[in-house]
Design a protein around this motif. Structure first.
Motif, PDB file in Angstrom:
ATOM      1  N   THR A   1      30.729 -25.849  26.078  1.00  0.00           N
ATOM      2  CA  THR A   1      31.978 -25.112  25.928  1.00  0.00           C
ATOM      3  C   THR A   1      33.120 -26.052  25.590  1.00  0.00           C
ATOM      4  OG1 THR A   1      31.174 -23.501  27.537  1.00  0.00           O
ATOM      5  CG2 THR A   1      33.512 -23.483  27.058  1.00  0.00           C
ATOM      6  N   ALA A   2      33.185 -27.186  26.242  1.00  0.00           N
ATOM      7  CA  ALA A   2      34.240 -28.164  25.958  1.00  0.00           C
ATOM      8  C   ALA A   2      34.101 -28.721  24.548  1.00  0.00           C
ATOM      9  CB  ALA A   2      34.184 -29.293  26.984  1.00  0.00           C
ATOM     10  N   GLU A   3      32.892 -28.958  24.121  1.00  0.00           N
ATOM     11  CA  GLU A   3      32.675 -29.463  22.763  1.00  0.00           C
ATOM     12  C   GLU A   3      33.089 -28.432  21.725  1.00  0.00           C
ATOM     13  OE1 GLU A   3      28.587 -30.497  22.887  1.00  0.00           O
ATOM     14  OE2 GLU A   3      28.934 -32.296  24.070  1.00  0.00           O
ATOM     15  N   TYR A   4      32.782 -27.158  21.976  1.00  0.00           N
ATOM     16  CA  TYR A   4      33.205 -26.107  21.058  1.00  0.00           C
ATOM     17  C   TYR A   4      34.727 -26.002  21.017  1.00  0.00           C
ATOM     18  CZ  TYR A   4      28.433 -24.396  20.532  1.00  0.00           C
ATOM     19  OH  TYR A   4      27.108 -24.292  20.235  1.00  0.00           O
ATOM     20  N   ALA A   5      35.373 -26.143  22.157  1.00  0.00           N
ATOM     21  CA  ALA A   5      36.840 -26.065  22.211  1.00  0.00           C
ATOM     22  C   ALA A   5      37.475 -27.198  21.419  1.00  0.00           C
ATOM     23  CB  ALA A   5      37.307 -26.090  23.666  1.00  0.00           C
ATOM     24  N   ILE A   6      36.937 -28.396  21.529  1.00  0.00           N
ATOM     25  CA  ILE A   6      37.473 -29.534  20.783  1.00  0.00           C
ATOM     26  C   ILE A   6      37.255 -29.339  19.284  1.00  0.00           C
ATOM     27  CG2 ILE A   6      37.153 -31.999  20.329  1.00  0.00           C
ATOM     28  CD1 ILE A   6      36.619 -32.290  23.361  1.00  0.00           C
ATOM     29  N   ALA A   7      36.086 -28.854  18.909  1.00  0.00           N
ATOM     30  CA  ALA A   7      35.815 -28.597  17.492  1.00  0.00           C
ATOM     31  C   ALA A   7      36.732 -27.504  16.953  1.00  0.00           C
ATOM     32  CB  ALA A   7      34.354 -28.200  17.299  1.00  0.00           C
ATOM     33  N   LEU A   8      37.008 -26.480  17.757  1.00  0.00           N
ATOM     34  CA  LEU A   8      37.906 -25.411  17.338  1.00  0.00           C
ATOM     35  C   LEU A   8      39.325 -25.928  17.145  1.00  0.00           C
ATOM     36  CD1 LEU A   8      38.293 -22.382  16.790  1.00  0.00           C
ATOM     37  CD2 LEU A   8      38.751 -22.119  19.228  1.00  0.00           C
ATOM     38  N   LEU A   9      39.796 -26.764  18.049  1.00  0.00           N
ATOM     39  CA  LEU A   9      41.131 -27.348  17.911  1.00  0.00           C
ATOM     40  C   LEU A   9      41.225 -28.226  16.666  1.00  0.00           C
ATOM     41  CD1 LEU A   9      42.031 -28.256  21.590  1.00  0.00           C
ATOM     42  CD2 LEU A   9      43.057 -26.484  20.157  1.00  0.00           C
ATOM     43  N   ALA A  10      40.191 -29.001  16.407  1.00  0.00           N
ATOM     44  CA  ALA A  10      40.184 -29.852  15.212  1.00  0.00           C
ATOM     45  C   ALA A  10      40.182 -29.002  13.942  1.00  0.00           C
ATOM     46  CB  ALA A  10      38.963 -30.774  15.235  1.00  0.00           C
ATOM     47  N   ALA A  11      39.414 -27.923  13.939  1.00  0.00           N
ATOM     48  CA  ALA A  11      39.371 -27.043  12.765  1.00  0.00           C
ATOM     49  C   ALA A  11      40.721 -26.370  12.532  1.00  0.00           C
ATOM     50  CB  ALA A  11      38.277 -25.989  12.942  1.00  0.00           C
ATOM     51  N   CYS A  12      41.383 -25.959  13.599  1.00  0.00           N
ATOM     52  CA  CYS A  12      42.706 -25.341  13.459  1.00  0.00           C
ATOM     53  C   CYS A  12      43.723 -26.344  12.940  1.00  0.00           C
ATOM     54  CB  CYS A  12      43.163 -24.760  14.787  1.00  0.00           C
ATOM     55  SG  CYS A  12      42.249 -23.295  15.279  1.00  0.00           S
ATOM     56  N   GLY A  13      43.663 -27.565  13.426  1.00  0.00           N
ATOM     57  CA  GLY A  13      44.565 -28.604  12.933  1.00  0.00           C
ATOM     58  C   GLY A  13      44.332 -28.899  11.464  1.00  0.00           C
ATOM     59  N   PHE A  14      43.081 -28.972  11.062  1.00  0.00           N
ATOM     60  CA  PHE A  14      42.745 -29.215   9.665  1.00  0.00           C
ATOM     61  C   PHE A  14      43.205 -28.051   8.790  1.00  0.00           C
ATOM     62  CE2 PHE A  14      39.706 -29.091   6.075  1.00  0.00           C
ATOM     63  CZ  PHE A  14      40.052 -30.300   5.501  1.00  0.00           C
ATOM     64  N   ALA A  15      43.034 -26.815   9.273  1.00  0.00           N
ATOM     65  CA  ALA A  15      43.475 -25.642   8.513  1.00  0.00           C
ATOM     66  C   ALA A  15      44.988 -25.649   8.340  1.00  0.00           C
ATOM     67  CB  ALA A  15      43.021 -24.363   9.217  1.00  0.00           C
ATOM     68  N   GLY A  16      45.719 -26.038   9.385  1.00  0.00           N
ATOM     69  CA  GLY A  16      47.172 -26.127   9.276  1.00  0.00           C
ATOM     70  C   GLY A  16      47.604 -27.175   8.269  1.00  0.00           C
ATOM     71  N   LEU A  17      46.950 -28.304   8.291  1.00  0.00           N
ATOM     72  CA  LEU A  17      47.254 -29.366   7.331  1.00  0.00           C
ATOM     73  C   LEU A  17      46.949 -28.909   5.903  1.00  0.00           C
ATOM     74  CD1 LEU A  17      48.004 -32.379   6.882  1.00  0.00           C
ATOM     75  CD2 LEU A  17      45.562 -32.871   7.098  1.00  0.00           C
ATOM     76  N   LEU A  18      45.837 -28.246   5.715  1.00  0.00           N
ATOM     77  CA  LEU A  18      45.453 -27.750   4.396  1.00  0.00           C
ATOM     78  C   LEU A  18      46.445 -26.698   3.899  1.00  0.00           C
ATOM     79  CD1 LEU A  18      43.262 -28.063   2.258  1.00  0.00           C
ATOM     80  CD2 LEU A  18      41.993 -26.258   3.401  1.00  0.00           C
ATOM     81  N   MET A  19      46.897 -25.832   4.783  1.00  0.00           N
ATOM     82  CA  MET A  19      47.889 -24.825   4.384  1.00  0.00           C
ATOM     83  C   MET A  19      49.198 -25.490   3.969  1.00  0.00           C
ATOM     84  SD  MET A  19      46.625 -21.842   4.384  1.00  0.00           S
ATOM     85  CE  MET A  19      48.110 -20.886   4.256  1.00  0.00           C
ATOM     86  N   GLY A  20      49.597 -26.520   4.671  1.00  0.00           N
ATOM     87  CA  GLY A  20      50.808 -27.240   4.292  1.00  0.00           C
ATOM     88  C   GLY A  20      50.685 -27.899   2.928  1.00  0.00           C
ATOM     89  N   ILE A  21      49.530 -28.470   2.652  1.00  0.00           N
ATOM     90  CA  ILE A  21      49.303 -29.116   1.356  1.00  0.00           C
ATOM     91  C   ILE A  21      49.273 -28.081   0.240  1.00  0.00           C
ATOM     92  CG2 ILE A  21      47.585 -30.362  -0.009  1.00  0.00           C
ATOM     93  CD1 ILE A  21      46.870 -31.897   2.565  1.00  0.00           C
ATOM     94  N   LEU A  22      48.594 -26.958   0.476  1.00  0.00           N
ATOM     95  CA  LEU A  22      48.460 -25.943  -0.565  1.00  0.00           C
ATOM     96  C   LEU A  22      49.774 -25.232  -0.865  1.00  0.00           C
ATOM     97  CD1 LEU A  22      44.997 -24.355   0.252  1.00  0.00           C
ATOM     98  CD2 LEU A  22      45.581 -25.907  -1.603  1.00  0.00           C
TER      99      LEU A  22
END
Length: 58
Positions: free
Chosen positions: A18-39
């Motif tokens: 569960t903790a590993e999934y939570a960390i992966a989810l946070l990383a994916a959300c951060g990456f999505a935010g960065l990608l949205m800013g770039i786009l």
């Protein structure tokens, strides 16, 4: 059967997945935010629009 339960209790890995999934989810959300800013930047939007226009004009 009792011994298996004791080993499971002593292993200390409960909740690790569960903790590993939570960390992966946070990383994916951060990456999505960065990608949205770039786009949303003007230069990238212009490049993507040019690519789409070239693809549709063929």
């Amino acid at each position: 059967m009792r011994r298996r339960g004791e080993l499971r209790r002593l292993s200390g890995d409960a909740g690790m997945a569960t903790a590993e999934y939570a960390i992966a989810l946070l990383a994916a959300c951060g990456f999505a935010g960065l990608l949205m800013g770039i786009l949303r930047s003007g230069e990238v939007k212009g490049m993507l629009l040019g690519i789409v226009r070239d693809a549709l004009s063929i």
